[in-house]
Design a protein around this motif. Structure first.
Motif, mmCIF file in Angstrom:
data_model
loop_
_atom_site.group_PDB
_atom_site.id
_atom_site.type_symbol
_atom_site.label_atom_id
_atom_site.label_comp_id
_atom_site.label_asym_id
_atom_site.label_seq_id
_atom_site.Cartn_x
_atom_site.Cartn_y
_atom_site.Cartn_z
ATOM 1 N N LYS A 556 -62.033 51.697 -23.296
ATOM 2 C CA LYS A 556 -62.484 53.003 -22.804
ATOM 3 C C LYS A 556 -62.223 53.192 -21.321
ATOM 4 C CE LYS A 556 -66.120 54.292 -26.070
ATOM 5 N NZ LYS A 556 -67.541 54.653 -26.215
ATOM 6 N N ARG A 581 -66.473 64.510 -31.506
ATOM 7 C CA ARG A 581 -67.688 65.303 -31.272
ATOM 8 C C ARG A 581 -68.624 65.253 -32.473
ATOM 9 N NH1 ARG A 581 -64.495 70.462 -28.562
ATOM 10 N NH2 ARG A 581 -64.416 69.628 -26.413
ATOM 11 N N GLU A 584 -70.529 62.306 -32.488
ATOM 12 C CA GLU A 584 -71.315 62.170 -31.255
ATOM 13 C C GLU A 584 -70.922 60.900 -30.511
ATOM 14 O OE1 GLU A 584 -75.430 62.472 -32.228
ATOM 15 O OE2 GLU A 584 -75.286 64.590 -32.774
ATOM 16 N N ASP A 586 -69.185 58.930 -27.462
ATOM 17 C CA ASP A 586 -69.072 59.166 -26.023
ATOM 18 C C ASP A 586 -67.826 58.475 -25.489
ATOM 19 O OD1 ASP A 586 -69.523 59.783 -23.416
ATOM 20 O OD2 ASP A 586 -70.927 58.137 -23.073
ATOM 21 N N ASP A 587 -66.856 59.275 -25.114
ATOM 22 C CA ASP A 587 -65.624 58.721 -24.551
ATOM 23 C C ASP A 587 -65.103 59.725 -23.546
ATOM 24 O OD1 ASP A 587 -63.207 57.554 -23.981
ATOM 25 O OD2 ASP A 587 -62.892 56.861 -26.027
ATOM 26 N N TYR A 588 -65.680 59.696 -22.341
ATOM 27 C CA TYR A 588 -65.407 60.731 -21.344
ATOM 28 C C TYR A 588 -63.941 60.807 -20.974
ATOM 29 C CZ TYR A 588 -65.351 63.277 -16.956
ATOM 30 O OH TYR A 588 -65.059 64.162 -15.959
ATOM 31 N N ASN A 591 -61.872 62.241 -23.805
ATOM 32 C CA ASN A 591 -62.196 63.664 -23.944
ATOM 33 C C ASN A 591 -61.462 64.487 -22.891
ATOM 34 O OD1 ASN A 591 -63.883 63.110 -26.035
ATOM 35 N ND2 ASN A 591 -65.788 63.319 -24.885
#
Length: 748
Positions: A556, A581, A584, A586-588, A591
């Protein structure tokens, strides 16, 4: 016997007697007393004038003979006059008495204008004579059936900034430096397709297949991944894996003060007038021979002609990174006090040694960029009189055994296949291409035996791409490669090649392979897995999403892995983003990248290598032509800038701001660091001004200003010739080029 008969017999006898005598040749004796090379090595002049003049590139044919590109028209005087004369040649150098020294030369092609590159491929010769790229067959050392491969190989530009290299790669594509394209011939047809823009002069490769290049102020740049694996998504331009500075230290250690174009600029020379950092790095080479000690394997050698040296760097390889460092502190691999020593290119040889192309020219700075300081220094030393020379040097270990050239054209198929296991990279490369060109079906079974039984991973990779080049690679072969314990690097290449077999029939089997590979948790395999799925996503993307997210989540915080995935996703970015999404997850970073691509796709904003449109719409104006020929070589055709060479013009305050400031920069030049759109650019490069260049009139400067403003800022603030003339007289404090700080003080 009559007197006449006796006389004829005497003549015939004498001729026969003469013809039986051993051949003797006059070989130039050239002293290398002014050269210092690393301990354990020696250098030898293997070709020189009068057999060659101003060599800039070379290649070996299948018999081991040297073929040399001679750029005789380049800077024969300080004004550069005569550079448009058709006096360039491509010559064949021969060693008829077999002592390792050239004693004969014959011209293969003459009447060329500034030729710059050659490559022996497809049984003939590919050569570059801007703006054209040509291919000819070879018949008894004569060109035959001349074919125009590309009429836009070099779209204008200064001689220092035109495509070159022509390096046949392990993937069977021909790559270039200073170019957006790669080339290949299939079934008699030439293919040209986009690739990453790379470097300035010279290109090389390592055994795995990564590419290396440089710019004049960065001694070594390179890609972290195999070519074209990160650019599959046309709506995303990679920022991490390509054009990386591999040698953050650009220091050089010359033996004497040399003539440097901007020696007057603070920080260019030290207190002893020695050059501090490279200013004309070129001709990088990854050593892939078999005659140097083990510690030299895949070292990076770099030419630095302005300092009369050849550098050596040790490369360190990681799964997602390559880095380089000076091999020996404060000393160069090869250095000379002879200012005529101008190494411009390096080659691996058929004998496993290293070859240096020494242009041996007094003036190597093109007139378009030459400063008055440099012109005066060259004139004072009378270096402009150093013309008509040229050398090829061979670097070998001390007590190196004598080499007997292998004639690859005379080898049987099984012998060529066995050469793929040779420790000498030149022999492996050429054997692969000869096998593909010969197209003999008997090679296929031998190649598969090598692929599946050899414990030599580099040989396996060559076998894999040779089969692919023969159109003999099958999906079942890749299944075996990816499941039978082949080496990691072979499996990486197998993943790269897998996309051509993507179909509903093969999908289930390939997905099982991915699941097994993912469990190995190997960083290098994971990287190529993420980058190689574009065609497979087109078959059934959603079923791969869970597996791919599991793999990419391991990395990540590593942008290269996320870019590899974005390259693969193609037109399913939105679906994958929705998948993340919905879960849910989280992988900023991912994204952010996906959103960028989606916006680019909506706006039809592609990676510029796929558009290659003209820089603006005013392609008929004088300003545009000047820009393309002079400015675009550093700033990019579309003003996007060139990595490690020059900042972008798009959204640049220098373009959108004051016309007077822009005029001052064009006239007098600019030295870094500079700020553009909130980012600092400090390439240790000085942009030259046009004020002392007689080729550019006031009208020319105004024309290019108008083009820059209209193309990259959208508006043009009129300036007349009288105003421009007054700005000519507004000299920089140092008498040469402006700094950003000084410009800010002048233009409030």
């Amino acid at each position: 016997m009559s007197y006449k008969s006796f006389f004829l017999l005497t003549i015939i006898s004498g001729l026969l007697s003469y013809s039986c005598k051993p051949k003797t040749f006059d070989e130039p004796q050239i002293s290398l007393d002014k050269y210092q090379i690393e301990e354990g090595f020696n250098i030898e002049v293997v070709a020189s004038e009068p057999f060659i003049e101003a060599p800039v590139a070379m290649d070996f044919d299948n018999q081991g003979r040297m073929w040399v590109v001679e750029m005789k028209g380049y800077m024969r005087n300080l004004s550069g006059a005569g550079d448009d004369e058709p006096n360039g040649t491509i010559s064949i150098l021969e060693d008829l008495d077999n002592d390792g020294i050239t004693d004969h030369a014959k011209v293969f092609i003459d009447s060329l204008v500034l030729p710059r590159a050659i490559a022996h491929v497809y049984g003939g010769l590919l050569y570059a004579e801007p703006p054209n790229l040509w291919f000819v067959n070879i018949d008894n050392d004569k060109p035959l059936n001349k074919v125009l491969v590309d009429s836009l190989y070099s779209e204008g530009g200064n001689v220092e900034h035109q495509p070159n290299g022509l390096m046949m790669h392990i993937d069977n594509w021909i790559y270039n430096a200073k170019s957006y394209f790669r080339y290949q011939r299939k079934e008699g047809n030439w293919i040209k397709e986009p690739t990453t823009f790379r470097g300035q002069w010279g290109i090389s490769k390592d055994n795995f297949g990564r590419l290396y290049y440089n710019t004049n102020s960065v001694q070594l740049l390179g890609d972290y991944m195999l070519p074209n694996t990160l650019i599959k998504n046309k709506f995303y331009k990679p920022k991490t894996g390509l054009n990386n500075v591999l040698t953050p230290d650009q220091r050089v250690y010359p033996l004497h003060p040399t003539s440097v174009n901007r020696g007057y600029v603070k920080g260019v020379l030290d207190k002893d007038s020695l050059l501090i950092n490279v200013t004309s790095a070129c001709g990088p080479l990854i050593y892939r021979g078999n005659q140097f000690p083990k510690a030299f394997k895949e070292n990076a050698f770099v030419c630095v002609p302005e300092a009369n040296i050849v550098k050596r760097n040790i490369l360190t390889f990681e799964a997602d990174k390559v880095s380089g460092s000076q091999a020996k502190a404060n000393v160069e691999f090869l250095a000379a006090t002879e200012e005529g020593f101008r190494p411009v290119n390096l080659n691996n040889g058929p004998d496993g040694n290293l070859y240096i192309v020494d242009m041996h020219r007094g003036v190597i700075q093109d007139r378009a960029f030459m400063t008055p300081y440099m012109r005066d220094a060259l004139a004072k030393k009378k270096l402009d009189t150093l013309i008509g020379k040229g050398r090829i040097l061979k670097v070998a270990r001390n007590n190196n055994s004598e080499y007997k050239p292998i004639d690859l054209s005379g080898l049987e198929i099984k012998e060529l296949v066995s050469l793929l296991e040779n420790q000498n990279g030149w022999l492996r490369d050429r054997a692969q291409q000869v096998l593909i060109h010969e197209n003999d079906e008997s090679a296929i079974s031998l190649l598969k035996v090598l692929l599946f039984t050899s414990d030599n991973e580099i040989a396996q990779i060559h076998a894999l791409h040779t089969l692919n080049g023969l159109d003999a690679l099958k999906f079942k072969d890749l299944e075996k490669v990816l499941t039978n314990g082949s080496s990691v690097k072979t499996q990486c290449h197998g993943l790269v090649l897998s996309g051509q077999f993507a179909s509903e029939d093969t999908f289930a089997s390939f997905k099982n392979i991915l699941e097994r590979l993912s469990k190995e948790n190997h960083p290098e395999i994971d990287l190529y897995m993420l980058s190689s799925l574009d065609k497979w996503f087109q078959v059934d993307a959603k079923s791969l999403f869970p597996l791919i997210y599991e793999v990419s989540s391991r990395y990540k915080e590593k942008p290269l892995y996320q870019e590899a995935l974005v390259s693969s996703l193609g037109n399913v970015e939105t679906e994958y983003l929705n998948y993340i999404r919905e879960k849910e997850l989280d992988d900023y970073l991912l994204n952010e990248l996906l959103n960028e691509v989606i916006v680019n796709r909506e706006n039809k904003k592609q990676n510029s290598i796929y558009t290659r449109k003209k820089g603006g719409t005013d392609s008929r104006t004088s300003g545009y032509r000047i820009y393309r020929n002079l400015c675009a070589t550093c700033h990019g055709v579309e003003g996007e800038g060139v990595e490690s060479l020059a900042p972008p013009l798009v959204q640049s305050e220098y373009i959108s701001g004051s016309s007077e400031r822009l005029a001052l920069v064009l006239l007098h030049g600019l030295s870094g660091p500079v700020h553009v759109d909130g980012k600092v650019y400090d390439f240790n490069i000085t942009m030259p001004g046009l004020v002392n260049n007689p080729d550019f009139t006031d009208k020319d400067v105004l024309d290019v200003m108008k083009y820059l403003k209209s193309a990259f800022a959208g508006e043009w603030e009129e300036m007349d010739v009288e105003k421009l003339k007054s700005l000519r007289e507004l000299k920089p404090e140092n008498g040469s080029v402006f700094t950003e700080k000084e410009l800010k003080e002048i233009i409030k």
